[in-house]
Design a protein around this motif. Sequence first.
Motif: not given
Length: 678
Positions: A3-19
């Motif tokens: 259930h952790r945020s998608i941003s915890d995946v390596k390589g996912v920055g703010e912009k990609l997280q939003s997309q």
Amino acid sequence: MLHRSISDVKGVGEKLQSQLNDLGLFTVEDLLFYFPHRYDSYEVKPLTELTHNEKATIEGEVASEPVLSFYGRKKSRLTFTLQVDHFAVKAVMFNRAFAKKQLNQGDTVTVTGKWDQQRLQITVSQFKKGESKSQEPIQPVYTLKEGVNLHTLRKVIKTALEEFGGEVPEILPEDLALAYKLPGRTQALHQMHYPETRVMLKHAKRRFIYEEFLIFQLKMQLLRKHNRESTKGHIQEYNNNELTSFVQSLPFELTSAQKRSLAEILKDMKSPHRMNRLLQGDVGSGKTAVAAIALYASITAGYQGALMVPTEILAEQHYHSLAEMFEGRANVALLTGSIKGKRRREVLEAVEQKEIDILVGTHALIQDEVVFQSLGFVIVDEQHRFGVQQRRGLRDKGLSPDVLFMTATPIPRTLAITAFGDMDVSVIDEMPAGRKPVDTYWVKGEMTNRVLSFIQKEIDQGHQAYVICPLIEESDQLDIQNAIELYNQLSAVFEPKVSVGLMHGRLPNEEKEEVMQQFSANDLNILVSTTVVEVGVNVPNATVMVIYDAQRFGLSQLHQLRGRVGRGADQSYCILLGDPQGDVGKERMRIMTETNDGFELSEQDLKLRGPGDFFGKKQSGLPDFKVGDMVHDYRALETARKDAAEMIMENTLEEDERYKTLREYVYRDKHLLGNVLD
């Protein structure tokens, strides 16, 4: 952890997280279970194994110098011949002018594109020089939105699988997984995204189809159990003598299927649980008679009844037939949107004072101003046309009334039991004696004049005809324009000797009612209409149904329209006018001419069109399954239903420790049932 945020995946920055959020992906779990919608495989196959108009990969030698031509603005076309085994295949590439320099006669090249079997031609979308590797990987293709490209999404999912794939819990008990030879959840997840072989992908899909169907069915069974236990219904002690006298007064004998369905309904009414039953039967099988008897039973038990139908025309027709049936026995009233002012106030007051026994109407019945004193029995006709919330609105008006849903769309029993898992299902699968099957013919457009002559012949014998105008998908306005044009054409052909009427959805209700009354009274010989006549209206003297551009309609709809004729003693005819281009359209015409059995037709319709037709997906409250397809995978759906029913009945879901993780998933994933559990 998942259930952790998608941003915890390596390589996912703010912009990609939003997309990714725009794709509905917020957690690691969302990402892991975002399955591909298809797979590209660049496996080279022999020409004999390729399918016309499908994507294919072939390998050969460039046998002619590529020819480049230009057309339009910056548009190019490159053609060359490819020698594949003993065949010369024409290869065409659009807007790839650069490839002319890369491809030389004698080169070995592997090309992928759309295969045209008839012309031995491939329209190339991808190419590479040299021979293909013997084992090309099967590539996942995901649904995308602007911003995220396929390469990025594949990379992110692969990273998430490597980092967190090991944390995915197994939710199926071992005995079930073994019984159906299903792969483990983690292994299946890897194969869904990066399949090693087609066979391993097939087993991974099988695993997730069963899993999501099982969770859905467990919810349905829990809902059913909850409804039965939490809602104490009325034990309706109806008067058996009065009921028998009423049945004997009817001008027809009930069929054994009607008697069986009625017995099931009456048994529900006498039980302490609230009835939640679906009554399905073909057009003309006599559902309304069964419903009327059940309504009368409730009245003799001291309650009021309500009948809700989707259109005003149908409400008016039911009102007139019930008023005639119950004359001297019960008071029937009508309430629709077009009943206004003083008349409306009188009806509402009479309902509240219990001077009205049965109220017939459209969804006007579920408005707050309608107050019943003792609502005991509710019938919802053509239930798939109402949304879940509308159906619940009426049910919740009374003090736990018994509810009977009716449909003339013969949903295959397997699908009905499975989709409406929280309902009991009664089926009237027998036609009343003496009802002649409607003779159905498919004729091409050039025979229209012969069809018009046939209509004239039937009218000369005192009969009437319906003419249904072509259906334009998604455009009410064009439907009406079509109807008016056809009406003008037929008026020019038939009038003044023959009177032609017009009916469509935009006519004011008073005009619709007037046109239908004129047609019922035989003041109109021909009724030109859009599909508004599909449900309900009963004109026994009409013996001809002509449907223009019949290939535009689904089998169920064609069958509903055909059911408007054949209601009297005379032989009736349904003429399908159409020039279908595709195989599906032709198959539909063929099936219609071969059977009058609605259940058989609905099985075929499911194969041709899918379940959206029956359930009106947006409204039905049925989930959109990620992997499973209710029609294609109905055997898995049925197996899951059987397993779920056993788990709930034997209490294993609640009590058996091996089912602990599955139980957590069932209770947490409310979204799987859409708005049904709200």
